[in-house]
Design a protein around this motif. Sequence first.
Motif, PDB file in Angstrom:
ATOM      1  N   UNK A1146       0.606  -1.280  -0.078  1.00 36.12           N
ATOM      2  CA  UNK A1146       0.062   0.054   0.045  1.00 36.12           C
ATOM      3  C   UNK A1146       0.763   1.324  -0.019  1.00 36.12           C
ATOM      4  N   UNK A1147       1.940   1.384   1.069  1.00 40.65           N
ATOM      5  CA  UNK A1147       2.819   2.537   1.059  1.00 40.65           C
ATOM      6  C   UNK A1147       3.410   2.548  -0.440  1.00 40.65           C
ATOM      7  N   UNK A1148       4.033   1.497  -0.737  1.00 49.72           N
ATOM      8  CA  UNK A1148       4.645   1.544  -2.043  1.00 49.72           C
ATOM      9  C   UNK A1148       4.065   1.980  -3.258  1.00 49.72           C
ATOM     10  N   UNK A1149       2.759   1.704  -3.486  1.00 49.98           N
ATOM     11  CA  UNK A1149       1.845   2.223  -4.461  1.00 49.98           C
ATOM     12  C   UNK A1149       1.542   3.773  -4.246  1.00 49.98           C
ATOM     13  N   UNK A1150       1.323   3.830  -3.128  1.00 49.07           N
ATOM     14  CA  UNK A1150       0.876   5.563  -2.730  1.00 49.07           C
ATOM     15  C   UNK A1150       2.303   6.365  -3.041  1.00 49.07           C
ATOM     16  N   UNK A1151       3.341   5.981  -2.611  1.00 46.27           N
ATOM     17  CA  UNK A1151       4.372   6.730  -2.850  1.00 46.27           C
ATOM     18  C   UNK A1151       4.432   6.833  -4.369  1.00 46.27           C
ATOM     19  N   UNK A1222      13.570   7.669  -4.251  1.00 41.87           N
ATOM     20  CA  UNK A1222      14.307   6.578  -3.860  1.00 41.87           C
ATOM     21  C   UNK A1222      14.451   6.363  -2.347  1.00 41.87           C
ATOM     22  N   UNK A1223      14.628   7.467  -1.524  1.00 42.68           N
ATOM     23  CA  UNK A1223      14.803   7.623   0.080  1.00 42.68           C
ATOM     24  C   UNK A1223      13.503   6.634   0.450  1.00 42.68           C
ATOM     25  N   UNK A1224      12.101   6.981  -0.085  1.00 42.75           N
ATOM     26  CA  UNK A1224      11.015   6.328   0.331  1.00 42.75           C
ATOM     27  C   UNK A1224      10.970   4.702  -0.052  1.00 42.75           C
ATOM     28  N   UNK A1225      11.148   4.751  -1.222  1.00 38.04           N
ATOM     29  CA  UNK A1225      11.033   3.165  -1.633  1.00 38.04           C
ATOM     30  C   UNK A1225      12.312   2.345  -0.766  1.00 38.04           C
ATOM     31  N   UNK A1226      13.387   2.831  -0.813  1.00 39.77           N
ATOM     32  CA  UNK A1226      14.208   2.017  -0.281  1.00 39.77           C
ATOM     33  C   UNK A1226      14.034   1.887   1.276  1.00 39.77           C
ATOM     34  N   UNK A1227      13.184   2.747   1.866  1.00 44.27           N
ATOM     35  CA  UNK A1227      12.841   2.698   3.245  1.00 44.27           C
ATOM     36  C   UNK A1227      12.218   1.276   3.317  1.00 44.27           C
ATOM     37  N   UNK A1228      10.943   1.235   2.351  1.00 43.77           N
ATOM     38  CA  UNK A1228      10.220   0.096   2.290  1.00 43.77           C
ATOM     39  C   UNK A1228      10.942  -1.398   2.071  1.00 43.77           C
ATOM     40  N   UNK A1229      12.213  -1.112   1.143  1.00 41.72           N
ATOM     41  CA  UNK A1229      12.859  -2.141   1.035  1.00 41.72           C
ATOM     42  C   UNK A1229      13.610  -2.704   2.255  1.00 41.72           C
ATOM     43  N   UNK A1230      14.173  -1.702   2.887  1.00 46.25           N
ATOM     44  CA  UNK A1230      14.884  -1.721   4.045  1.00 46.25           C
ATOM     45  C   UNK A1230      13.638  -2.422   5.305  1.00 46.25           C
TER      46      UNK A1230
END
Length: 1554
Positions: A1146-1151, A1222-1230
């Motif tokens: 959800x966060x991923x799609x949102x961002x 990048x910062x937000x998506x990588x946060x999801x990855x992390x």
Amino acid sequence: MYPVPMTIETSDLQISEANQTFHTERPDLTECFQLSVLSWLPCIYLWFVCPFYLFYLKRNNRGYIMMSIMNRFKTVFGLLLWIVCWTDLFYTFHEMGLGDVRPPIYFVTPLVLGMTMLLATFLIQFERLRGVQSSGVLFIFWFLSVLCAIVPFRSKILQASSQSEVQDKLRFTTFYLYFSLALCEFILCCFNEKPPLFSSVVTDPNPCPEATAGFLSSMTFWWFTSMAIKGYKMPLEAKDLWSLNKRDSSKVMVPNLLREWEKELAKAKSEPHLSTQAVYSKPLPSSTNHIKGGGGGGGGGGESSPEEVEVLLSNQKAAAHTPSFLRSLIRAFGPYFMIGSAYKLMQDIVTFVNPQLLRMLIKFTKEKGVPDWWGYALAFLMFFTAILQTLILHHHFQYCFVTGMNVRTAIIGAIYRKSLVITNAAKRSTTVGEVVNLMSVDAQRFMDLTTFLNMLWSAPLQIMLALYFLWQNLGPSVLAGVAVMIMLIPLNAVIAMKTRAYQVEQMQYKDSRIKLMNEILNGIKVLKLYAWENSFRDKVLDIRQKELNTLRKTAYLGALSTMAWTSAPFLVALTTFAVYVNVDEKNILDAEKAFVSLALFNILRFPLNMLPQVISSMVQTSVSLKRIQNFLSHDELDPNSVDRKNNSTEFSVTVVNGKFTWSKEDLPVLQNINVMVPQGSLLAVVGHVGCGKSSLISALLGEMEKLEGEISIRGSVAYVPQQAWIQNATLRDNILFGIAYNEQKYRCVLEACALTPDLEVLPGGDMTEIGEKGINLSGGQRQRVSLARALYSDADVYLLDDPLSAVDAHVAKHIFDNLIGPEGALKGKTRILVTHGISFLPQVDNIMVIVEGRVSEMGSYQELLTQNGAFAEFLRTYALDDMVEEDQALEELIEDEELFPDDALSNHTDMVDNEPVVNETKRNFIRQISVISSDGENPRCRSVRRQGCSQRKSPEPQEKKKPLEMEKLIQSETSATGRVKTKVYLEYAKAVGPLLSVFICFLYGCQSACAIGANIWLSQWTNDASTNQTEENAVMRVGVYAALGTGQGVLVLMSSFTLAMGNIGAARKLHSDLLTNKLQTPQSFFDTTPIGRIINRFAKDIYVIDEALPSTVLMFLGTFFVSLSTMIVIISSTPIFAVVIAPLTFIYVFVQRFYVATSRQLKRLESVSRSPIYSHFSETITGSSVIRAYGRHSAFVLMSDLKVDENQKSYFPGIVSNRWLGVRIEFIGNCIVLFAAVFAVTGKENLNPGLVGLSVSYALQVTMSLNWMVRMTSDLENNIVAVERVKEYSETKTEAPWEVEDKKPPPDWPREGNVHFQDYSVRYREGLDLVLKNLTLSVKGGEKIGIVGRTGAGKSSMTLCLFRILEAAGGEITIDDVKISEIGLHDLRSKLTIIPQEPVLFSGSLRMNLDPFDKCTDEAVWKALEHSHLDKFVSNAPAKLELECAEGGENLSVGQRQLVCLARALLRKTRILVLDEATAAIDLETDDLIQSTIRTQFEDCTVFTIAHRLNTIMDYTRVLVLDKGQVAEFDTPANLLSQKGIFYSMAKDAGLVL
């Protein structure tokens, strides 16, 4: 692995105690460790950073900030902290006094802490004075302080709860005070101070928030969020963009680079100086008119001498040092770029922490009975390292991208400035298209390279570190893997080399294709009239085919390299593991070894695949570098070739034995020219076509190479070129040309140039926007605007290159009398007038006759007549008819004014057209836009009755003349907003081929399945270690692993291959659709659309479809399947992970939605703001001589800079949006890493180490692919826009079919040449007035018809109707009983011949220009040339028929071009000839040639002539007089004269009847 318990005896305190710290469920640290290490960490940091930081603050002062409430609090808290720390210190002394001796640490720590707090407080104030709004240094300090204080915070509570009461009450209290104050400081530090006083932030209407962003906000790019939200809510517009940071603007960047480049040039000049000493020993005549690359002119004498030999020798040495553009780039942009490199170094080191943590985690899952918190600690450590890595990486990228952006700004600026000063020879060696390519493509390449340039050193560093850790892990067997890698390098190198060669080749094809397209679009009307579209279409498709073949080869190589880098990590792993297992029986491959190695191999993968890419990108850029360097090293015009300082003589223009040429290699065009023009006199320059009149003007402007002689001009210069140069701006701006507006002066100028009446016809008066190249003005109007610009500039010397040719005789007379002549507005100024109009010669002061590049005679009119030389002969032949016609016309007109009623006069006095309307359709644009009734006023009749005339109302009803609301001629380019429609993707898939598209996806799926299979197999294999079945299974394990991996490689190759095939197919189809449609688009489309916009579709958008889109699709599919397989693997090993997937997705799609919406719009704004840079640039190149003559050089540079900055304003947020994302998506990855690890710890009991390794190592690589996936989704959306744009232009409305099979006329049609108009009406566009109303007339074969009438009577429209450039609104035209509306356009147009007003030539051989379909024999071509009097010129040229015509026929004079058009007509030789007379542009001689040729060669044809000089049609069979789009009179000239109607009055005015 775990720290060995180490003990330090400090009296009774121990630093570390293993049992207390590790092997308990409630870990704690010893008091000594807390007091020493934890307390000193922040202090050591601050004292270490402080000197550097203070130095930085000293250098960068941004103004001071007023003391705010927050600042006061910070300072007070800082002082309190100091007090609290020293309270501890004094308390220790107090205890000492009481005899309770503490260890030394109790003295040292409070002392150090107190001093550090004072330092921090000092920094808070110092920063405020230096204008720092948010401090990173202090933020980190307070963060460390709080972090280190958390441990004692917990342990003090634990101690207190285990004991009944608190023992050391004071220290307990001070510590909690210290903790809460530090926490407050930390929280306050997150907020921003106000901006400093007097900073630009305050004055700027829309400042970039980056400048004022706090430290946290900068670290996470939070400041961008406002734009992301705005872009998501509604599509962004240009006004929403932030202003560009000052340091990124052209104003700062371009001078920066140019300074360094100047240094390089100076160095290049000075270095070879030693070896060339001999050359300068004999002073050479300073002769060249240009500067080598911008320095002073040297070089040489004609005689061959020993010196010359020496020159040759020394020049070889000298050539060794060319100025290096690369060095200047490095000097200008290196320092800023280095900051990014420092970040990269940090990131490289942090990358290797996670594999080590993974090793501990796997080890932890194996061990039984260890406390759980170890596992959780490891999981969170992994998480934090990953986040740190993310932040550092993105800051590195930010620096690199901004550098890239700056490099582009600077390069574009440098090229623009250079293009204004290069010599004509240099200009000839590069076409406009090529230079625009330097700006667009080559500058872009630099920009793309800078982003990855750091990989050059970073990749080898990463590879070495990875190998070091692998060696630790697996020992020498790693070497086997390394060997495989090294073997792959030459493969990649070969591929890169080959790709480069193909790319250069493809660039050449692309250049020539764009150049050809540019010409086709410029001459589209001629192509239509001649029905030549097919021939040119084949030429374009031919180049395109070569281009695609090269692309195909590149794509195949690309597929190979894709396979190489996808399979590389796998091959390395396979060989390493196989060798490791087989070298020694004791070697057991367990989970720890296998998965840590895999993690390291994955790290290896990035540098390994980036390195060849960076190298190939460097290779491409080096090509661009060379191109740019060559361009910037071109010779410049020597500003001193014309001496402007000369005040000594009374002559304002002098040339002393001048010898000039266009370029060093060519023969001189002008020889021993000696001219002296007295101040304030009028000199006329006459001579035949091509004798060098215009060249003389160019020489005076300093545009030619000066081989010998001196030129001096006193004072400022105004220049009117032969072909008016009009900017795409309002009419008023074109005239003012950058000078302040002065109402009275401006009105006088308009009046003198006979422009007042035209303004009334234009929809917006003088605020009407003029299209590109002055498209909505007629030729005469353009020329008059050009004259007006000269007059308004109020210069001292006027150089007028045949300005009267494009206007009609009467307007010419008006302009001569009111402007140029002895009584005109320019009297008292020095004027040099090139002219063909003999009637003005008696009134000039001096006449200069040029014959073949030499001055044959010079003197006043009377002198030349008495000398009885070439001039007198010339006059005798041509003067009579011309003089009579012009002079009497005026007198008659003025005398007879009263004889006619007002109405008749205003409608019919136009015996001649107002001017040869250079292009009637363009003229009529004015009408379409403003729906003015088809007759505007008659400008000439007004200009004759000079006073009071302008106020007279024209008789037709006023309301009819009111323009409808003024609309712009050229609609601004639309950029679609909102999401790209799914339809566009489907269109692209359709172009690729639907089945092929599905098959490609299927192949990708299979390849992912293989990869997952191989890794699951590996995890099974590692589990053998725990069950001790390793030896027996080894061979089988290695075999299956190898098979799965190889399968993956083969599938990758196949999928890349098919994808490449599909993409190229699509590219071919889209381009050919676009081209076909554009050639079949009606003429009106081209009149309302700037050429640059159409070219943009053929250049930029087709480039995207050819090159950018395929790689985006490839990456997108790759990353999509990798992300998918990661999820599958993690879920299958720890099913509970599925719970987390929903919120994360959800966060991923949102961002992603926020980002894509904003980024797409930014990309669109960027591409829309890019076109003006290039169109302004090409406009500048074509008008460079005018710009230089008026000295408007710097103003144009400024305009270009503004356009570039405007473009970078939308590019900069685009870069930041990627960082933000990048910062937000990588946060999801992390988070995925975190959860995978945490769940592995919780499910430790029933998981085997192999699965833990598998799921966590997959999680570690998911960040990368998630990030790339969003970027690729976005890139895909941005690049698919190209398909959308190309599609939009391939679906515009087309004209009627070229051939109608069942209605084909007989092959010898039209046999007779009868033409019949029946109730024929036509209008320009839907909803506009009719231009021709119910025309009915018939013409028998072989008749010669003259068509006359006033401007706007519909003369040109009538001829356009014959060719069906305009389609009928009613009625029809039949030619020999065939209705022309029923047959195909080509069948019609190929059977008619026209000699158009504007001669258009295409670059290519002369033969191609005459006969593009190669239908005629060489004899026929020569015969046509002979009849059109070009045979002498052509047979003298070395190449004969293969004589190369330059772009637009620039290397032939206007008269010669007109004769080429005549030769075309002779070659076609159809029964019907339309002659749109353009006699004014030609000297009288050429005019007679054309007329006599037409009379003899087209004797038996039907001829329609739009006449501007009545004497040419007096012997025609019949004359058609049009008025307001209707037939007014139609009969033989004799009958018409006896009827005493309109024609009679026209003839009378023309002095043909008395």
